[in-house]
Design a protein around this motif. Structure first.
Motif, PDB file in Angstrom:
ATOM      1  N   GLY A  98      -1.468  -5.867  -0.989  1.00 50.46           N
ATOM      2  CA  GLY A  98      -1.441  -4.654  -1.786  1.00 50.46           C
ATOM      3  C   GLY A  98      -0.017  -4.048  -1.842  1.00 50.46           C
ATOM      4  O   GLY A  98       0.039  -3.177  -2.578  1.00 50.46           O
ATOM      5  N   LYS A  99       0.913  -4.350  -1.070  1.00 53.84           N
ATOM      6  CA  LYS A  99       2.012  -3.679  -1.012  1.00 53.84           C
ATOM      7  C   LYS A  99       3.242  -4.289  -1.813  1.00 53.84           C
ATOM      8  O   LYS A  99       2.906  -5.531  -2.074  1.00 53.84           O
ATOM      9  CB  LYS A  99       2.310  -3.263   0.411  1.00 53.84           C
ATOM     10  N   TYR A 100       4.290  -3.727  -1.902  1.00 56.44           N
ATOM     11  CA  TYR A 100       5.516  -4.420  -2.445  1.00 56.44           C
ATOM     12  C   TYR A 100       6.370  -4.916  -1.440  1.00 56.44           C
ATOM     13  O   TYR A 100       6.385  -4.288  -0.393  1.00 56.44           O
ATOM     14  CB  TYR A 100       6.408  -3.536  -3.361  1.00 56.44           C
ATOM     15  N   VAL A 103      -6.626  -6.612  -4.333  1.00 53.97           N
ATOM     16  CA  VAL A 103      -5.490  -6.729  -5.049  1.00 53.97           C
ATOM     17  C   VAL A 103      -5.556  -6.040  -6.450  1.00 53.97           C
ATOM     18  O   VAL A 103      -6.772  -6.312  -7.416  1.00 53.97           O
ATOM     19  CB  VAL A 103      -4.769  -7.856  -4.845  1.00 53.97           C
ATOM     20  N   ALA A 104      -4.349  -5.836  -7.136  1.00 51.36           N
ATOM     21  CA  ALA A 104      -4.521  -5.393  -8.314  1.00 51.36           C
ATOM     22  C   ALA A 104      -4.142  -6.349  -9.327  1.00 51.36           C
ATOM     23  O   ALA A 104      -4.028  -6.357 -10.515  1.00 51.36           O
ATOM     24  CB  ALA A 104      -3.547  -4.017  -8.457  1.00 51.36           C
ATOM     25  N   ALA A 108      -2.349   5.696  10.989  1.00 54.54           N
ATOM     26  CA  ALA A 108      -1.177   5.777  10.799  1.00 54.54           C
ATOM     27  C   ALA A 108      -0.440   7.262  11.227  1.00 54.54           C
ATOM     28  O   ALA A 108       0.635   7.272  11.672  1.00 54.54           O
ATOM     29  CB  ALA A 108      -0.876   5.800   9.232  1.00 54.54           C
ATOM     30  N   GLN A 147     -11.278   3.655   5.294  1.00 56.46           N
ATOM     31  CA  GLN A 147      -9.965   4.582   4.976  1.00 56.46           C
ATOM     32  C   GLN A 147      -9.555   5.755   5.510  1.00 56.46           C
ATOM     33  O   GLN A 147      -8.155   6.038   6.104  1.00 56.46           O
ATOM     34  CB  GLN A 147     -10.191   4.700   3.355  1.00 56.46           C
ATOM     35  N   HIS A 148     -10.592   6.427   6.229  1.00 59.62           N
ATOM     36  CA  HIS A 148     -10.344   7.735   6.926  1.00 59.62           C
ATOM     37  C   HIS A 148      -9.324   7.068   8.419  1.00 59.62           C
ATOM     38  O   HIS A 148      -8.551   7.758   8.568  1.00 59.62           O
ATOM     39  CB  HIS A 148     -11.554   8.363   7.541  1.00 59.62           C
ATOM     40  N   PRO A 176     -15.964   6.627   2.875  1.00 60.35           N
ATOM     41  CA  PRO A 176     -14.927   5.840   3.132  1.00 60.35           C
ATOM     42  C   PRO A 176     -14.442   5.708   4.604  1.00 60.35           C
ATOM     43  O   PRO A 176     -13.428   6.121   4.574  1.00 60.35           O
ATOM     44  CB  PRO A 176     -14.080   6.204   2.050  1.00 60.35           C
ATOM     45  N   GLU A 213      11.913  -7.447  -5.115  1.00 62.04           N
ATOM     46  CA  GLU A 213      10.616  -6.726  -4.434  1.00 62.04           C
ATOM     47  C   GLU A 213       9.380  -7.062  -5.547  1.00 62.04           C
ATOM     48  O   GLU A 213       9.689  -7.049  -6.806  1.00 62.04           O
ATOM     49  CB  GLU A 213      10.593  -5.401  -4.593  1.00 62.04           C
ATOM     50  N   GLN A 225      -6.006   5.911   7.689  1.00 63.27           N
ATOM     51  CA  GLN A 225      -4.927   6.943   7.358  1.00 63.27           C
ATOM     52  C   GLN A 225      -4.694   7.598   8.546  1.00 63.27           C
ATOM     53  O   GLN A 225      -3.498   8.009   9.154  1.00 63.27           O
ATOM     54  CB  GLN A 225      -5.468   7.733   6.278  1.00 63.27           C
TER      55      GLN A 225
END
Lengths: 270, 446
Positions: B92-94, B337-338, B431, B424-425, B421, B86, B428
């Motif tokens: 942005g996810k693994y 991305v981080a 989802a 983003q609202h 935001p 992983e 979420q």
């Protein structure tokens, strides 16, 4: 005479309606178990849903009508269960009180946050947006989604952005367990003393890079207890709460200070 | 011809494409390591079949599709599989990632075969599936699934999407200018597979050179084919918006383009389909625009799938000191991305380095009820009301206001003077509503 007409009309309507209502209450009456209200009174009445029913009165109904076990109420604990059991004339043993425990102690002083997250202050939203800036992908984001769902305010978000459950306040309803997007809140029996406060399944070097207090899977604790009470699970030491464990050496020998001794009982023993 | 229909909503951000619109596509020297994510597409992640330590050659299959809506993954270059674990991905996810230490050999010299026109459509779809082609516009839906409509659905029009409405990005633009013949051949193959009578090539009017190049490539085509010039507007290239612009057909709420007899494919996907059908070449590389004020020498780069973002940045002269944000994709829909460790995906159309000057930090304020988001929403939703419902966790109300129709284009958040935001609202909310809906359905089954 002019005054009598409205009095008769309104009064007559009232009498007719009254008669209809009286008849309706007689013929359409719903027969409810008289014990229901009294039984619901015995429950805590906070409607937390931990029993799996939609509120206390629904659970009371289920106990009466479907014979659902009487020991499902978690916030009520031993007292409530014994009261309910004696009311219904059945025997029941309350399970041990369970307390929520956040399996992370990586606050901002210990765990790094290399990116800035300034979106919604909600853990689930931050998780969707790539992890809310915290470098550890298993650790507590500290945005307080669990604290907001807690019906009794038992979860505190510390200044270091870490969720901490106050065990003396926790009623064991498991709302926070379901709300945490990283699934790092677990239930522990209140008699347990030794806890591994980490949820990271990453390998040691990776954990060390992002957190000073994360489990690096060194297996020292597991060897100390001879795999009784603590076991390795995918690069993480996991406490098996079925086995009573009171071993201060695992706490002192843990190189990352991940393992903690923490009392979860409400009262102080003398 | 000009597009006849005008979408509702939309915004006009600064396009800033001049940095790379004239820059030819340059091939990246093969990176030392490639990290190839197995969750690049929408659907079930791929299952790795390569073993750790195994030697793989360029074009060798390293992962099988994990289900029906899934895709195969190939090694873009020869080398040794160093790890299967992983790792952070560009979304942005693994995700489970195959790391290959390359040994220099990249080319997969397979000659073009003879005439594809004699192949059966089924055979062609099979080749597309074998090559691991997924939608390269951004969503990454497996192309072979899209090309197999369920019985009873007919597709009369194929739309080739060359709109590229995201600011900054020029990867599709350059592909059309430099490789118009292969784009066109890919489109013809897709049309034949679908048996579509009409083919529309849709390009925004801010790319006159791409329009000229495609026109030249399309010379002599039959009556069913037309080039449609779109008004430059964001989100012109979004699937539903594009279908409306070109055909005037509205995809019903919760429906798919095939419900109105249309199908949209990106130009880069068309090239990948052509390579798959004509030469059985798997999808190993793509063009990525590396740009933004934080990049010293912006370029259009042809890089193998799995190239670490760091290699792309280095190839383009590195980052300026005041870079504060790295975005994969375009500025409107891309994901910040981080880490630059992550490897590019088949869907990575752009890499943006943004500086403090272009990413001001706003404090989000309460909604002032101005309604600018409502005017900007291309789907006709009410982002302001929705975000308030979602803030109050009233998911039923949000579902009633069709939160699931949101395409997350970002127009509402772009317009919002209170810097809320909103996207983003919505993300979420979508989802959560989707989860609630699934729970309801499973209860109904019980």
């Amino acid at each position: 005479m002019g005054l009598w007409i409205p009095i008769l009309v309104i009064g007559g309507t009232g009498i007719v309606c009254g008669a209809v209502l009286a008849a309706a209450s007689r013929f359409f009456a719903v027969h409810e178990d008289p014990r229901l209200e009294a039984l619901a009174e015995l429950l805590p009445g906070i409607n937390c849903g931990a029993c799996g029913f939609a509120g206390c009165s629904e659970y009371a109904r289920a106990m009466l009508e479907k014979g659902i076990p009487v020991n499902l109420c978690k916030p009520g604990g031993h007292e409530t269960v014994s009261r309910v059991a004696s009311f219904l004339g059945v025997e029941a043993v309350a399970g041990e009180r369970q307390v929520a425990l956040v399996l992370c102690k990586g606050d901002d002083a210990a765990a790094s946050r290399s990116t800035l997250y300034n979106g919604l202050a909600d853990c689930a939203a931050a998780e969707l947006a790539g992890g809310g800036g915290k470098d550890c992908r298993f650790g507590c984001l500290g945005l307080g989604t669990c604290a907001r769902v807690c019906p009794v305010g038992a979860i505190e978000i510390t200044a270091g952005r870490l969720a901490v459950v106050h065990p003396e306040l926790c009623i064991g309803c498991r709302q926070c367990v379901a709300a945490c997007p990283r699934r790092l809140i677990k239930m522990a029996p209140e008699s347990s003393l030794i806890h591994v406060l980490c949820n990271s399944h990453d390998r040691g070097p990776l954990v060390r890079k992002v957190c000073r207090v994360g489990c690096i899977a060194c297996t020292v604790c597991v060897k100390l207890v001879n795999e009784k009470g603590i076991r390795m699970k995918n690069n993480l030491a996991v406490v098996d709460y079925e086995v009573p464990l009171d071993n201060d050496e695992v706490v002192s020998r843990c190189p990352q200070h991940t393992i903690e001794r923490r009392r979860l009982k409400k009262t102080v023993e003398v | 011809m000009r597009a006849m229909f005008r979408n509702r909503g939309g915004v006009h951000p600064a396009y800033r494409k001049w940095g790379t619109a004239g820059a030819p596509i340059e091939a990246l020297p093969l990176p030392k390591t490639l990290s190839i994510s197995l969750a690049q597409h929408i659907g079930v992640p791929s299952k790795p079949i390569a073993q750790k330590g195994q030697k793989v050659h360029a074009g060798e299959r390293i992962a099988e599709p994990g289900g029906y809506v899934s895709s195969a993954v190939h090694a873009p270059a020869s080398g040794v599989v160093k790890a299967i674990e992983e790792r952070p991905a560009v979304n942005g996810k693994y995700a489970l990632t195959v790391v290959i230490e390359t040994d220099g050999a990249m080319e997969d010299h397979r000659p073009d075969e003879a005439d594809w026109t004699r192949l059966h459509p089924k055979e062609m779809v099979d080749r597309v599936a074998q090559a691991g082609v997924i939608g390269m516009g951004g969503a990454g839906f497996p192309t072979h699934v899209k090309l197999t409509p369920p019985p009873g659905k007919t597709i009369d029009t194929l739309i080739l999407n060359g709109a590229e409405c995201e600011p900054y990005l020029t990867a599709d633009h350059r592909l059309m200018v430099e490789d118009a013949a292969r784009v066109w051949e890919g489109a013809c193959i897709l049309r034949k597979i679908l048996g579509a009578s009409h083919l529309r090539v849709a390009i925004e009017d801010n790319k006159p050179d791409a329009i000229r190049a495609m026109e030249a490539a399309m010379k002599g085509a039959d009556d069913g084919v037309a080039l449609v010039i779109l008004k430059t507007e964001y989100p012109q290239g979004a699937e539903k918006q594009l279908i409306y612009s070109v055909l005037g057909r509205q995809v019903p709420s919760g429906g798919l383009p095939m419900d109105v007899g249309a199908l949209v494919e990106n130009v880069a996907t068309a090239v990948a389909v052509r390579e798959a059908v004509v030469a059985q070449r798997p999808l190993l590389r793509r063009v990525t625009t590396v740009t933004g004020p934080g990049i010293r020498r912006p370029r259009n780069v042809l890089a193998p799938v799995g190239t670490p973002l760091q290699d792309l940045v280095d190839f383009c002269g590195g980052l300026t000191e005041d870079t504060v944000k790295i975005v994969v994709g375009g500025p409107m829909m891309g994901v910040a991305v981080a880490t630059l460790e992550a490897g590019t995906a088949k869907t990575t159309s752009g890499l943006l380095a943004l500086t403090r000057r272009v990413v001001p930090q706003y404090q989000s304020m309460p909604c002032i009820g101005c309604g600018r988001c409502v005017g900007a929403c291309p789907m006709g939703l009410m982002p302001c009301t929705l975000s308030e419902h979602l803030e109050a966790e009233d998911y039923e109300a949000a579902e009633e206001l069709n939160v699931l129709d949101c395409i997350e284009c970002g127009c509402c958040a772009y317009e919002c003077p209170a810097a809320r935001p909103l996207v983003q609202h919505m993300k979420q909310g979508k989802a959560r509503v989707a989860t609630l809906r699934r729970q309801r359905e499973s209860q109904a089954v019980k």
